[in-house]
Design a protein around this motif. Structure first.
Motif, PDB file in Angstrom:
ATOM      1  N   SER A  15     -20.228  25.917  -0.512  1.00  0.00           N
ATOM      2  CA  SER A  15     -21.576  25.416  -0.742  1.00  0.00           C
ATOM      3  C   SER A  15     -22.247  25.044   0.585  1.00  0.00           C
ATOM      4  N   ARG A  16     -21.498  24.366   1.451  1.00  0.00           N
ATOM      5  CA  ARG A  16     -22.037  23.986   2.761  1.00  0.00           C
ATOM      6  C   ARG A  16     -22.374  25.223   3.593  1.00  0.00           C
ATOM      7  N   MET A  17     -21.555  26.248   3.515  1.00  0.00           N
ATOM      8  CA  MET A  17     -21.779  27.471   4.274  1.00  0.00           C
ATOM      9  C   MET A  17     -23.051  28.176   3.786  1.00  0.00           C
ATOM     10  N   ILE A  18     -23.219  28.255   2.488  1.00  0.00           N
ATOM     11  CA  ILE A  18     -24.411  28.897   1.927  1.00  0.00           C
ATOM     12  C   ILE A  18     -25.670  28.138   2.328  1.00  0.00           C
ATOM     13  N   GLU A  19     -25.614  26.817   2.213  1.00  0.00           N
ATOM     14  CA  GLU A  19     -26.759  25.980   2.587  1.00  0.00           C
ATOM     15  C   GLU A  19     -27.076  26.137   4.073  1.00  0.00           C
ATOM     16  N   ASN A  20     -26.051  26.099   4.901  1.00  0.00           N
ATOM     17  CA  ASN A  20     -26.227  26.217   6.345  1.00  0.00           C
ATOM     18  C   ASN A  20     -26.802  27.579   6.724  1.00  0.00           C
ATOM     19  N   THR A  21     -26.321  28.617   6.094  1.00  0.00           N
ATOM     20  CA  THR A  21     -26.809  29.968   6.387  1.00  0.00           C
ATOM     21  C   THR A  21     -28.290  30.091   6.028  1.00  0.00           C
ATOM     22  N   GLY A  22     -28.680  29.531   4.911  1.00  0.00           N
ATOM     23  CA  GLY A  22     -30.086  29.550   4.513  1.00  0.00           C
ATOM     24  C   GLY A  22     -30.969  28.817   5.504  1.00  0.00           C
ATOM     25  N   LYS A  23     -30.529  27.653   5.931  1.00  0.00           N
ATOM     26  CA  LYS A  23     -31.298  26.882   6.905  1.00  0.00           C
ATOM     27  C   LYS A  23     -31.392  27.619   8.231  1.00  0.00           C
ATOM     28  N   LEU A  24     -30.304  28.233   8.643  1.00  0.00           N
ATOM     29  CA  LEU A  24     -30.284  28.974   9.902  1.00  0.00           C
ATOM     30  C   LEU A  24     -31.259  30.151   9.858  1.00  0.00           C
ATOM     31  N   LYS A  25     -31.298  30.873   8.754  1.00  0.00           N
ATOM     32  CA  LYS A  25     -32.240  31.985   8.611  1.00  0.00           C
ATOM     33  C   LYS A  25     -33.681  31.492   8.668  1.00  0.00           C
ATOM     34  N   GLN A  26     -33.927  30.350   8.041  1.00  0.00           N
ATOM     35  CA  GLN A  26     -35.269  29.781   8.035  1.00  0.00           C
ATOM     36  C   GLN A  26     -35.693  29.413   9.462  1.00  0.00           C
ATOM     37  N   VAL A  27     -34.809  28.775  10.202  1.00  0.00           N
ATOM     38  CA  VAL A  27     -35.120  28.390  11.580  1.00  0.00           C
ATOM     39  C   VAL A  27     -35.340  29.632  12.441  1.00  0.00           C
ATOM     40  N   LEU A  86     -37.135  24.031  17.600  1.00  0.00           N
ATOM     41  CA  LEU A  86     -36.454  24.973  16.707  1.00  0.00           C
ATOM     42  C   LEU A  86     -35.173  25.508  17.337  1.00  0.00           C
ATOM     43  N   GLN A  87     -35.194  25.700  18.647  1.00  0.00           N
ATOM     44  CA  GLN A  87     -33.987  26.179  19.330  1.00  0.00           C
ATOM     45  C   GLN A  87     -32.872  25.141  19.211  1.00  0.00           C
ATOM     46  N   ALA A  88     -33.243  23.859  19.353  1.00  0.00           N
ATOM     47  CA  ALA A  88     -32.250  22.790  19.202  1.00  0.00           C
ATOM     48  C   ALA A  88     -31.703  22.769  17.771  1.00  0.00           C
ATOM     49  N   SER A  89     -32.586  22.960  16.793  1.00  0.00           N
ATOM     50  CA  SER A  89     -32.143  23.014  15.391  1.00  0.00           C
ATOM     51  C   SER A  89     -31.214  24.196  15.159  1.00  0.00           C
ATOM     52  N   LYS A  90     -31.560  25.319  15.743  1.00  0.00           N
ATOM     53  CA  LYS A  90     -30.734  26.517  15.589  1.00  0.00           C
ATOM     54  C   LYS A  90     -29.344  26.281  16.174  1.00  0.00           C
ATOM     55  N   GLU A  91     -29.288  25.698  17.353  1.00  0.00           N
ATOM     56  CA  GLU A  91     -27.996  25.421  17.989  1.00  0.00           C
ATOM     57  C   GLU A  91     -27.168  24.457  17.146  1.00  0.00           C
ATOM     58  N   TYR A  92     -27.821  23.436  16.586  1.00  0.00           N
ATOM     59  CA  TYR A  92     -27.124  22.479  15.734  1.00  0.00           C
ATOM     60  C   TYR A  92     -26.559  23.178  14.496  1.00  0.00           C
ATOM     61  N   LEU A  93     -27.377  24.016  13.865  1.00  0.00           N
ATOM     62  CA  LEU A  93     -26.931  24.709  12.659  1.00  0.00           C
ATOM     63  C   LEU A  93     -25.810  25.701  12.967  1.00  0.00           C
ATOM     64  N   GLU A  94     -25.886  26.346  14.119  1.00  0.00           N
ATOM     65  CA  GLU A  94     -24.803  27.252  14.506  1.00  0.00           C
ATOM     66  C   GLU A  94     -23.503  26.480  14.716  1.00  0.00           C
ATOM     67  N   LYS A  95     -23.619  25.289  15.312  1.00  0.00           N
ATOM     68  CA  LYS A  95     -22.435  24.444  15.506  1.00  0.00           C
ATOM     69  C   LYS A  95     -21.869  24.014  14.155  1.00  0.00           C
ATOM     70  N   GLN A  96     -22.754  23.646  13.235  1.00  0.00           N
ATOM     71  CA  GLN A  96     -22.318  23.257  11.896  1.00  0.00           C
ATOM     72  C   GLN A  96     -21.612  24.421  11.202  1.00  0.00           C
ATOM     73  N   SER A  97     -22.143  25.617  11.362  1.00  0.00           N
ATOM     74  CA  SER A  97     -21.526  26.798  10.750  1.00  0.00           C
ATOM     75  C   SER A  97     -20.122  27.024  11.287  1.00  0.00           C
ATOM     76  N   LYS A  98     -19.950  26.827  12.573  1.00  0.00           N
ATOM     77  CA  LYS A  98     -18.621  26.991  13.164  1.00  0.00           C
ATOM     78  C   LYS A  98     -17.656  25.940  12.633  1.00  0.00           C
ATOM     79  N   GLU A  99     -18.142  24.716  12.459  1.00  0.00           N
ATOM     80  CA  GLU A  99     -17.298  23.662  11.897  1.00  0.00           C
ATOM     81  C   GLU A  99     -16.877  24.005  10.469  1.00  0.00           C
ATOM     82  N   VAL A 100     -17.809  24.512   9.687  1.00  0.00           N
ATOM     83  CA  VAL A 100     -17.497  24.886   8.310  1.00  0.00           C
ATOM     84  C   VAL A 100     -16.478  26.024   8.296  1.00  0.00           C
ATOM     85  N   GLU A 101     -16.667  26.998   9.177  1.00  0.00           N
ATOM     86  CA  GLU A 101     -15.707  28.100   9.257  1.00  0.00           C
ATOM     87  C   GLU A 101     -14.319  27.595   9.637  1.00  0.00           C
ATOM     88  N   ASN A 102     -14.267  26.659  10.576  1.00  0.00           N
ATOM     89  CA  ASN A 102     -12.971  26.073  10.962  1.00  0.00           C
ATOM     90  C   ASN A 102     -12.335  25.330   9.795  1.00  0.00           C
TER      91      ASN A 102
END
Length: 124
Positions: A15-27, A86-102
């Motif tokens: 669920s977190r991965m799906i939510e994060n991916t959606g937010k990342l696409k939006q950003v 937006l770049q800062a948001s993108k970097e944060y979301l990418e970091k979150q995605s990596k955490e979820v993957e881990n």
């Protein structure tokens, strides 16, 4: 009982991965739009600079060149600020995605049987 806990953890991670991916696409879409706005303002300014200072220009109404240049400069600054945010948001979301993957990898390493269950669920 451990299977149920692992399955619940998997569902939460998914669920977190799906939510994060959606937010990342939006950003990323917002970034593209702001980059386009920035480029348009820059190109407009470059064209305006070539005109004599006493030239009247059309935006929607006839007005002095300086007014239109000020508007375009402000759009350029606003776009740059939005891009930075937006770049800062993108970097944060990418970091979150990596955490979820881990987290996902750790869960699957803890319970290899869960990976088999997940694969059998996706085949259905």
């Amino acid at each position: 009982m451990a299977d149920e806990a692992n399955r619940a953890a998997f569902m939460e991670i998914q669920s977190r991965m799906i939510e994060n991916t959606g937010k990342l696409k939006q950003v990323q879409n917002q970034l593209r739009n702001k980059e386009w706005e920035k480029k348009r303002a820059y190109l407009t300014l470059e064209e305006l600079k070539q005109l004599p200072n006493d030239t009247n220009t059309y935006n929607f109404i006839l007005e002095p060149k300086t007014i239109l240049m000020n508007e375009q400069e402000q759009k350029l600054k606003d776009s740059e600020a939005a891009i930075a945010t937006l770049q800062a948001s993108k970097e944060y979301l990418e970091k979150q995605s990596k955490e979820v993957e881990n987290n996902w990898r750790e869960l699957l390493q803890q319970d290899p049987g869960l990976a088999h269950q997940i694969m059998s669920m996706s085949v259905m």
